[in-house]
Design a protein around this motif. Structure first.
Motif: not given
Length: 248
Positions: A178-193
């Motif tokens: 589903g969705d991704i929520h990041v409340y700190g710094p997002l410095r890596g990889r994020a893959m939603a869906g």
């Protein structure tokens, strides 16, 4: 005295995230040119990444895939081919001959001609049994991560959303169906869906990601507008095109 159990190794099933290389043109020369251009944008981003070759776009035709040459080409760019998905009977046989694993078809289309079945013999009429009551499916729970996701770690929220209350470090990977929520710094990889949800989104308070991806459509840090880096942002896909806009 009982003998100790042999624990030299264990065989386990585990869900792992693999990159999919969707093959539309098996021409090695043309692929080499396109790969060189593509990888030049981020030469180390996919280094040593395992990939599955998706042959679905080729399975309805008669195109032959030179798997040894293709595996060698991708290996030269840091992509390790572990198997194939899709494809017709001849293509899958050639992949098996090249010692590649055969994954089940993931697109809902067949991998060859369907097997013909004899029609079942007519059975005497009988009173239909009452349908069994099916248990209600358990609601999908979102995953909440409260600690920093460090380099080399992967977090996967299967079937739901992923909420990270801390930092996603460079070299770390967060994945959600589903969705991704990041409340700190997002410095890596994020893959939603990750399993085909094109309407998934990525929300973050501080965008500095190595890579963001939604349903296979991705963008690297070099392709993100510098004005958005370090700012709160939402990433989504509209009309098969990724858009990133500032929040607030």
């Amino acid at each position: 005295m009982a003998e100790s159990q042999d624990t030299s190794f264990l065989l386990k099933g585990r869900m792992l995230t693999l990159m999919v290389f969707e093959l539309h043109n098996p021409n090695i020369v043309q692929l080499a040119m396109k790969l060189r251009e593509h990888m030049a944008q981020a030469p180390n981003l996919f280094k040593n990444s395992p990939v599955v070759l998706d042959l679905t776009p080729l399975q309805d035709g008669l195109k032959v895939v030179d798997f040894p040459a293709l595996v060698s080409l991708l290996d030269n760019h840091g992509l390790t081919v572990v198997g194939v998905a899709g494809g017709n009977e001849q293509q899958r046989a050639a992949a098996a001959k090249a010692r590649l694993a055969l994954f089940a078809e993931s697109t809902g289309r067949g991998t060859g001609e369907p097997a013909k079945k004899e029609p079942p013999a007519a059975a005497p009429e009988a009173e239909a049994p009452a349908p069994e009551a099916k248990p209600e499916p358990e609601p999908v729970k979102d995953m909440v991560v409260r600690q920093t996701v460090r380099a080399g770690q992967q977090v996967y929220a299967r079937g739901g959303d992923l909420i990270v209350e801390a930092t996603v470090n460079e070299g770390a990977e967060v994945v959600a169906d589903g969705d991704i929520h990041v409340y700190g710094p997002l410095r890596g990889r994020a893959m939603a869906g990750a399993r085909g949800r094109g309407d998934a989104r990525i929300w973050c308070q501080n965008l500095d990601a190595e890579l963001v991806s939604i349903n296979g459509i991705y963008r690297t840090r070099d392709d993100i507008d510098p004005a958005l880096l370090g700012k709160p942002a939402v990433i989504e896909v509209l009309n098969d095109k990724m858009t990133i806009r500032a929040l607030g």
